[in-house]
Design an enzyme around this catalytic site. Structure first.
Site: not given
Length: 882
Positions: A619, A850, A692
């Site tokens: 990732d 991604d 986050k």
């Protein structure tokens, strides 16, 4: 429902059969299809739209209504479905007529229609089509029985008139939106009036299957149309009743009927060679999900004309019967409906780029250079030919957890509850003392007004949770049923297409590798490959990542996996009744799949020769910021998102959290600061999890309001209940987080601002922002101002919003959406480039934006490829070309 529709068709009044020259009425359009057909289409649409995950309501608020859909939305959808079926029926009549015409030349004599002599030469073609339509409708409606004579002639005259006035005389018209909505709304109303369900647990009682519910806010919507309309901003929702949900839950075969149009394939998909040629064998699809933008579709066609696939077909290694497919395609060509913008676009072989442009008259000039769509098609084909199969071991565990008495394990692994939460009942009366405003009551009563309000509020919350759980249960059963149906297939495939930014998606929407932990765990590669000397190491690293221990070095993650070996073996050998270590992972079912694989590898005696088929993930670290750092050549930013070598991965979220915590302490210990009180509330609360989501979405254009709502949600998860305190504290936390982001990624912020300024200049000139990706894919932002209009049905007004190419662009949306959309187009280019290169090297590959997947034996080689492709992408002068 069938009887109700049939009675409506038979008893149609004269005023409804031919309402006049300027009115649009639903009933005549409902007479073209049989009542049974309309009934099936209505029930299928209602179940499909309501048995989905809950959707957000008005204004994208946080409140949601599970197992429901707006009436306006399903009415328009159902109207389009009926329109498509009508078009197919007219097409069949046309084919039948042409077959008869070849046997007889007396067709004109048998026809009674509008005299051509009354029309000018300019309208002769339109009149000829109206004659055809009138004849076809007479053949179709002649099978219906009407209560009144001559009713069929009235209906035919009205439909032909509508075809001439509203549809420009086209034989296979696109219905007006008003007609679509009126037809759909009429059918949905009849469904709620007639559809009833019963079950053995209902003791013979019948209950409505669907019902309407109103939800919204009290603000008014002003509409400037033919009449002045002031409507409260409330929407009517079609909801699936609780009794209906119980029936569906006990009849899983319902989900096999409601599966979507696009399912996984059991043979390799047709390779994309042009924008209309690729994917499924029998469903003609467009290579891009254009969101209704004609301009985007035209640009893709023009880019397509510049060249097809660029040299190799990813299907060349498969024994694929193209002759059979071509025969099938030839058969389909005669019978399928294609709109004006949906014809096949020619792919000219052996012609140079300039010659192609001259040959087809292309005016494509978006962006920098003209590469054609070949590289894009090659990459989509590479993704589509990856064979998968169902992981039977994981499926069996999921089945056991779902069907068994494992409620605690279901909750631990994020499966929906089987049962419902009970509501609080009214307590029995008792002698007691109760206080209310200015009064003290002594006597026999069950509850005070305050206690009753608290109980009712708790019951409303329980009811909402139960309906949300029902909705999640339906979503789970969709995926579970799909896996069950494909369990015994040797291999399955997922044809891919793209969104307008170039991001690749499987066309099947439910069970695919872009889905949840459950979906990913039940899929594995068909091909098994020996894991080699480093394979076991990557297994341990992978299981550490799945458990959330992904902020350590690779060696530390490998040690984490080795230290957990006893728990891994116990999970593999006794997943349900053992220690259940796997269930505590962040991704429990993927963790379980890896436990099974590690146990088999170790039990084989020689792990390096063990053949594995589960995908190992690699990732990106905050991928959007990675691209911004590369674009702006920001060395400090690149180090924060791990684009530079380091011993341990740098955690950008922790870095921002540290900056925010430092600012909070500074304001908390400064009584003169304007943020002093809120900073005191935040002491000890600032951590990685708090910031986050805001950091992750900052590169995708999150607004201050959106970021504040994200942080407020985190505070609520920690038990905060005071709404005023949450609002003020989250506002300050958002401000400090945004400041920290500006300090940590100044170059990225400057690049984002420059992109936004460019978009603002372009949109103010009246044009949508458009560009070409490094792979040659044209991108046009579809955001335009929406036109509101009101459709008045028999019992209400429905407000619809429409966006089309004739409306002005939305300058605000064009500006705010361009930076994230441009970055999305770059990360999609990176994934597609990696997919093509991996296929050319014989590496099995799958990707999720991604996240890059392959076998354990080829992780190291894939890591080299994705880094090489990233460098190759950003070696280009991307901003200069833009």
């Amino acid at each position: 429902l069938t009887e109700a529709i049939r009675e409506t068709q038979k008893g149609i009044s004269k005023a409804r059969a031919n309402p006049g020259t300027n009115k649009k009425c639903a009933e005549p359009f409902m007479c073209i299809l049989d009542a049974e057909e309309l009934s099936f289409l209505t029930i299928n649409a209602a179940l499909t739209w309501t048995l989905q995950k809950h959707r957000k309501t008005l204004d994208q608020t946080n409140f949601s209504m599970p197992c429901s859909v707006r009436k306006a939305k399903i009415a328009e959808f159902l109207g389009r479905v009926v329109e498509t079926e009508v078009g197919l029926k007219l097409m069949k009549e046309r084919i039948k007529s042409k077959l008869l015409k070849s046997k007889s030349n007396h067709e004109e004599e048998a026809f009674k229609g509008v005299a051509e002599s009354n029309a000018s030469r300019r309208n002769s073609k339109k009149i000829k089509r109206n004659k055809e339509l009138e004849k076809y409708l007479q053949n179709i409606l002649g099978k219906l029985e009407f209560d009144k004579p001559n009713r069929m002639e009235s209906i035919v005259r009205y439909l032909v008139h509508c075809n001439d006035k509203f549809f420009d005389g086209d034989l296979l018209p696109t219905w007006d939106t008003t007609i679509q909505v009126k037809v759909g709304a009429k059918l949905v109303d009849m469904l709620t009036e007639t559809a009833m369900v019963t079950h053995e647990s209902f003791e013979g009682e019948e209950y409505p299957a669907f019902k309407f519910a109103r939800l919204g806010r009290g603000r008014n919507v002003d509409w400037n149309g033919p009449e002045i309309v002031h409507i409260k901003k409330q929407a009517e929702f079609l909801t699936c009743s609780d009794e209906m949900l119980k029936v569906v839950e006990n009849h899983l075969e319902v989900f096999s009927v409601l599966h979507p149009k696009y399912m996984p394939m059991v043979m390799p998909p047709i390779p994309w060679t042009s924008c209309y040629s690729g994917g499924y064998l029998t469903h003609k699809t467009f290579v891009m999900r254009v969101r209704g933008s004609r301009l985007q579709k035209e640009y893709v066609k023009e880019a397509d004309a510049l060249g097809g696939t660029s040299g190799h077909s990813p299907l060349s290694d498969h024994s694929y019967r193209f002759d059979q497919v071509q025969e099938l395609g030839a058969f389909e060509e005669d019978y399928q409906m294609v709109d004006e913008s949906g014809g096949h676009y020619p792919y000219i072989h052996g012609v140079g780029e300039g010659e192609i442009e001259e040959a087809v008259g292309s005016s494509f000039s978006v962006g920098y250079g003209k590469k054609g769509m070949g590289p894009v098609y090659d990459a989509l084909n590479s993704l589509g030919v990856t064979p998968w199969k169902i992981n039977k071991k994981v499926f069996d565990v999921v089945k056991e957890v779902w069907e068994g008495d494992q409620e605690d394990l279901r909750l631990l692994t994020d499966l929906p509850r089987r049962g419902e939460k009970g509501e609080f009942s009214q307590p029995e009366e008792r002698f007691r003392m109760s206080s209310s405003k200015h009064n003290l009551t002594l006597g026999s009563l069950s509850e005070s007004p305050y206690e009753e309000s608290v109980r009712l509020a708790q019951n409303r919350r329980i009811l909402r949770e139960n309906r949300e759980n029902h909705s999640q249960k339906c979503d789970f059963l969709y995926k579970f049923q799909t896996a069950k149906e494909f369990m015994d297939e040797e291999s399955i495939y997922f044809p891919h297409n793209m969104d307008f930014r170039g991001r690749a998606y499987p066309m099947h929407p439910y069970l695919n590798h872009l889905g949840s932990d459950l979906c990913r765990s039940m899929l594995k590669f068909k091909e098994e490959k020996p894991i080699g000397d480093n394979g076991l190491r990557w297994f341990f690293i992978h299981i550490a990542n799945l458990c959330g221990a992904n902020k350590m070095s690779l060696d530390a993650r490998e040690e984490y996996g080795k230290d957990s070996l006893d728990a891994i073996m116990d999970s593999a050998r006794n997943p349900v009744n053992g220690s259940r270590w796997w269930a505590e992972a962040e991704n429990p079912y993927q963790c379980l799949a890896t436990c099974f694989e590690i146990a088999e590898a170790l039990d084989s005696g020689n792990p390096s020769t063990f053949s594995s088929d589960i995908p190992i993930h690699q990732d990106g670290s905050c991928n959007g910021l990675q691209h911004y750092a590369a674009l702006s050549r920001d060395e400090e930013g690149a180090r924060s998102v791990n684009l530079l070598p380091c011993d341990e991965p740098f955690d950008v979220y922790s870095r921002v959290a540290a900056l925010v915590a430092e600012a909070v302490e500074r304001h908390a210990y400064d009584p003169s600061s304007n943020l002093h009180n809120e900073a005191l509330n935040l002491l000890g609360e600032v951590d990685r999890k708090l910031v986050k989501q805001t950091v992750m979405t900052s590169v995708y254009g999150v607004t201050f309001v959106g970021a504040r709502q994200q942080i407020a949600s985190r505070l609520k998860e920690r038990g905060w209940t005071d709404k005023d305190k949450i609002y003020k504290t989250s506002k300050v936390a958002t401000q400090l987080t945004m400041d920290a982001l500006d300090a940590a990624f100044k170059n990225a912020k400057d690049t984002m601002k420059w992109l936004g300024d460019c978009a603002s200049i372009i949109s103010k000139s009246g044009e949508p922002v458009s560009w070409t990706t490094p792979l040659g894919l044209p991108v046009v932002q579809p955001y335009r101002k929406k036109r509101k209009f009101v459709v008045i049905t028999t019992n209400q007004r429905l407000i619809l919003q429409k966006s089309n190419e004739d409306l002005p662009v939305s300058s605000l949306k064009q500006r705010t959406a361009f930076p994230p959309n441009y970055v999305h187009s770059l990360d999609s280019s990176h994934l597609l480039m990696t997919a093509s290169e991996c296929h050319s090297r014989g590496i099995t590959f799958a990707g999720v934006h991604d996240s890059f997947w392959t076998h354990a034996c080829s992780v190291d080689e894939m890591n080299e490829v994705l880094r090489e492709r990233f460098i190759s992408l950003h070696e280009q002068p991307l901003l200069e070309n833009l």
